[in-house]
Design a protein around this motif. Structure first.
Motif, PDB file in Angstrom:
ATOM      1  N   SER A  89      18.827  -2.537  -9.460  1.00 24.24           N
ATOM      2  CA  SER A  89      17.874  -3.571  -9.057  1.00 24.24           C
ATOM      3  C   SER A  89      16.602  -2.979  -8.476  1.00 24.24           C
ATOM      4  CB  SER A  89      18.522  -4.520  -8.043  1.00 24.24           C
ATOM      5  OG  SER A  89      19.551  -5.275  -8.653  1.00 24.24           O
ATOM      6  N   VAL A  90      16.744  -1.917  -7.707  1.00 23.10           N
ATOM      7  CA  VAL A  90      15.560  -1.256  -7.162  1.00 23.10           C
ATOM      8  C   VAL A  90      14.685  -0.741  -8.298  1.00 23.10           C
ATOM      9  CG1 VAL A  90      14.756   0.751  -5.857  1.00 23.10           C
ATOM     10  CG2 VAL A  90      16.602  -0.668  -4.941  1.00 23.10           C
ATOM     11  N   GLU A  91      15.310  -0.129  -9.286  1.00 20.25           N
ATOM     12  CA  GLU A  91      14.531   0.399 -10.414  1.00 20.25           C
ATOM     13  C   GLU A  91      13.907  -0.732 -11.229  1.00 20.25           C
ATOM     14  OE1 GLU A  91      13.769   3.631 -10.736  1.00 20.25           O
ATOM     15  OE2 GLU A  91      14.825   3.675  -8.806  1.00 20.25           O
ATOM     16  N   LEU A  92      14.647  -1.810 -11.434  1.00 21.91           N
ATOM     17  CA  LEU A  92      14.085  -2.961 -12.145  1.00 21.91           C
ATOM     18  C   LEU A  92      12.908  -3.537 -11.372  1.00 21.91           C
ATOM     19  CD1 LEU A  92      14.059  -5.127 -14.356  1.00 21.91           C
ATOM     20  CD2 LEU A  92      15.821  -6.371 -13.041  1.00 21.91           C
ATOM     21  N   ARG A 102      16.554  -3.799   0.965  1.00 16.69           N
ATOM     22  CA  ARG A 102      16.506  -2.500   0.283  1.00 16.69           C
ATOM     23  C   ARG A 102      15.484  -2.512  -0.851  1.00 16.69           C
ATOM     24  NH1 ARG A 102      21.608   1.114  -1.958  1.00 16.69           N
ATOM     25  NH2 ARG A 102      20.319   2.684  -3.012  1.00 16.69           N
ATOM     26  N   ILE A 103      15.424  -3.597  -1.610  1.00 20.57           N
ATOM     27  CA  ILE A 103      14.438  -3.684  -2.682  1.00 20.57           C
ATOM     28  C   ILE A 103      13.029  -3.652  -2.105  1.00 20.57           C
ATOM     29  CG2 ILE A 103      13.482  -5.251  -4.431  1.00 20.57           C
ATOM     30  CD1 ILE A 103      16.410  -6.090  -5.011  1.00 20.57           C
ATOM     31  N   ARG A 104      12.829  -4.361  -1.018  1.00 14.20           N
ATOM     32  CA  ARG A 104      11.512  -4.378  -0.372  1.00 14.20           C
ATOM     33  C   ARG A 104      11.100  -2.979   0.069  1.00 14.20           C
ATOM     34  NH1 ARG A 104       9.204  -5.304   4.890  1.00 14.20           N
ATOM     35  NH2 ARG A 104       7.409  -6.746   4.785  1.00 14.20           N
ATOM     36  N   ARG A 105      12.045  -2.269   0.665  1.00 12.88           N
ATOM     37  CA  ARG A 105      11.744  -0.940   1.201  1.00 12.88           C
ATOM     38  C   ARG A 105      11.579   0.104   0.095  1.00 12.88           C
ATOM     39  NH1 ARG A 105      16.040  -0.476   3.899  1.00 12.88           N
ATOM     40  NH2 ARG A 105      17.225   0.898   2.527  1.00 12.88           N
ATOM     41  N   ALA A 124       7.215  -7.246  -2.335  1.00 13.56           N
ATOM     42  CA  ALA A 124       7.641  -8.343  -1.467  1.00 13.56           C
ATOM     43  C   ALA A 124       8.946  -8.941  -1.983  1.00 13.56           C
ATOM     44  CB  ALA A 124       6.560  -9.419  -1.415  1.00 13.56           C
ATOM     45  N   THR A 125       9.770  -9.416  -1.054  1.00 14.95           N
ATOM     46  CA  THR A 125      11.043 -10.016  -1.447  1.00 14.95           C
ATOM     47  C   THR A 125      11.274 -11.326  -0.705  1.00 14.95           C
ATOM     48  OG1 THR A 125      12.307  -8.799   0.249  1.00 14.95           O
ATOM     49  CG2 THR A 125      12.134  -7.792  -1.940  1.00 14.95           C
TER      50      THR A 125
END
Length: 359
Positions: A245-248, A286-289, A294-295
């Motif tokens: 998800s982070v990579e996406l 985690r995605i935001r960081r 923005a999340t």
């Protein structure tokens, strides 16, 4: 530190606070049309003070509906009533958004209070599609694997739905790529066993999501933001992960996505989901960081203090409420009072506004 009642800008659109009405299917449409139920349901949440009111998942094609009762935006005739709703939302100082969706292999099922499982064709069901021919569950319809032409039709349907959404006055567009619906089905290795350019590697499995985001984003004026809802994990061994998800999210940000609406699950039945208050917030954080985007956080967020902590601690930029907004359409007004924030009430309700924050 930001506060729940600070404004938040997404491109040229500014939300008056960080509270969002999450898109929630009402299963109350005939032939995809919005009606008075949607006007009152969405309008009352705007009266209740939410900064952003996101209309429920609107099917971009008839075959993209979850149930025969879903809201749709697959034909021009759907636009007029949606515009009426949005005019009211804007008049209350809220921003109207819409979630564009395709249910994929989870389509053609009964609305929960009418039955369960697949709706047979002779009762109004239809042929569903997906990345392959494996059904979601034993009582769901068997999908037909999308071929190249079918994939291009899906992209074209999202594109046409975006044009209609803009004509209806929506100021924020969200693409639904979560909860086991079509785009999630493509990016998850649990549901995508293809061997062509849309299957196999991570880059291939996310291709359809990226192409939809690119197609929709190309139609948006520069001042209007694009959101994408994803499922950050499948909660199942061998499935989609938070690292994926982070990579996406990094890819989607590069494609012009302004915020990742972070949910989880929905792609396989019987996943072991550790539901608890705020159980999905860590994924938004985690995605935001790590992706630098923005999340929005969603999932069992039920109190003002909880929502305030999510924003103030930097775990997410927006807090999306679903069931709590069903229980209390005026949650933002009540939360402001509880947190000691002075916000405007509708002038018609001003005489009922509490004059002192609780001690």
């Amino acid at each position: 530190m930001p506060s729940l009642f600070d404004s938040f800008a997404l491109r040229g659109v500014t939300l008056k606070n960080r509270l969002v009405v999450s898109p929630m299917c009402e299963y109350s449409s005939i032939d995809g049309f919005a009606n008075d139920w949607h006007l009152v349901h969405l309008g009352s949440r705007a009266v209740g003070g939410a900064g952003l009111v996101i209309c429920e998942a609107a099917a971009v094609s008839p075959e993209g509906r979850i149930t025969p009762d879903d809201l749709g935006i697959w034909k021009d005739e759907h636009v007029d009533f949606l515009r009426r709703i949005n005019t009211f939302i804007v008049a209350q100082g809220s921003v109207p958004g819409i979630q564009l969706a395709h249910a994929g292999r989870k389509a053609s099922t009964y609305t929960s209070w009418k039955g369960s499982g697949a709706v047979p064709v002779f009762f109004g069901g239809w042929q569903v599609v997906g990345p392959g021919d494996a059904p979601f569950n034993y009582d769901y319809p068997q999908p037909m694997a999308l071929d190249a032409a079918g994939i291009q039709k899906v992209i074209a349907d999202f594109r046409a739905a975006t044009v209609r959404a803009l004509a209806a006055g929506f100021q924020i567009i969200e693409i639904h790529a979560a909860h086991g619906y079509l785009l999630h089905e493509f990016y998850s290795p649990l549901s995508n066993q293809r061997t062509d350019e849309y299957g196999g590697s991570f880059e291939n499995r996310i291709r359809l999501t990226v192409e939809v985001v690119r197609a929709v984003g190309a139609l948006l004026p520069n001042h209007l933001p694009l959101l994408v809802r994803i499922s950050a994990t499948d909660w199942t061994k061998g499935g989609w992960t938070i690292e994926d998800s982070v990579e996406l999210a990094k890819v989607l940000k590069a494609e012009g996505a302004d915020l990742i609406d972070t949910s989880t699950g929905g792609n396989v039945p019987h996943a072991s989901i550790p539901s608890a208050p705020g159980y999905q917030v860590e994924f938004a954080e985690r995605i935001r960081r790590e992706a630098g985007v923005a999340t929005g956080a969603v999932g069992l967020i039920t109190t003002a203090a909880q929502a305030e902590e999510i924003v103030a601690s930097g775990q997410a930029d927006l807090v999306l409420l679903a069931r709590e907004e069903l229980r209390d359409p005026y949650f933002p007004l009540h939360a402001a009072h509880e947190l000691g924030a002075d916000v405007a009430w509708p002038v018609q309700y001003e005489r009922a506004k509490p004059r002192q924050a609780p001690s």
